[in-house]
Write a protein that holds these residues in place. Sequence first.
Motif, PDB file in Angstrom:
ATOM      1  N   ASN A   1     -17.648  30.943  17.406  1.00 19.43           N
ATOM      2  CA  ASN A   1     -16.829  32.318  17.513  1.00 19.43           C
ATOM      3  C   ASN A   1     -15.625  31.448  16.655  1.00 19.43           C
ATOM      4  OD1 ASN A   1     -14.749  34.089  17.491  1.00 19.43           O
ATOM      5  ND2 ASN A   1     -14.767  34.540  19.757  1.00 19.43           N
ATOM      6  N   HIS A   2     -15.839  32.170  15.432  1.00 20.16           N
ATOM      7  CA  HIS A   2     -15.096  31.667  14.236  1.00 20.16           C
ATOM      8  C   HIS A   2     -13.561  31.628  14.547  1.00 20.16           C
ATOM      9  CE1 HIS A   2     -18.741  30.388  12.378  1.00 20.16           C
ATOM     10  NE2 HIS A   2     -19.209  31.528  12.286  1.00 20.16           N
ATOM     11  N   ASP A   3     -13.354  32.741  15.269  1.00 17.86           N
ATOM     12  CA  ASP A   3     -11.772  32.856  15.553  1.00 17.86           C
ATOM     13  C   ASP A   3     -10.962  31.284  16.027  1.00 17.86           C
ATOM     14  OD1 ASP A   3     -11.651  35.367  14.706  1.00 17.86           O
ATOM     15  OD2 ASP A   3     -11.996  36.417  16.740  1.00 17.86           O
TER      16      ASP A   3
ATOM     17  N   GLY B   1     -14.315  35.052  12.628  1.00 16.08           N
ATOM     18  CA  GLY B   1     -14.069  36.238  13.117  1.00 16.08           C
ATOM     19  C   GLY B   1     -15.537  36.827  13.707  1.00 16.08           C
TER      20      GLY B   1
END
Length: 87
Positions: free
Chosen positions: A83-85, A58
């Motif tokens: 973007n770790h989402d 996130g």
Amino acid sequence: MIRIDIVYGGQQYSLGGRSAESLRNEINAAVTSGQPYWLPVNSGGGRFEDAYLLIAPGIAFAVIDVKPTNGDDLDLEVDGAFNHDSL
């Protein structure tokens, strides 16, 4: 000298002496571990100070591989953005 710039929270940080690929591998391992990870980086210009960036799902940031072209000229090439989402 190899330098990587990192844009995190609207601020620029840097790392020296390693490749963007090794940094991406470190970040990927941190994210897939499921545990928060503190990435040590340099903060400031001229006189660097230690800083630690929290790497966790996130949190968006960009890794920029700074490649010298000749003399003092530098080209900035965005090597990867995380973007770790989406992981």
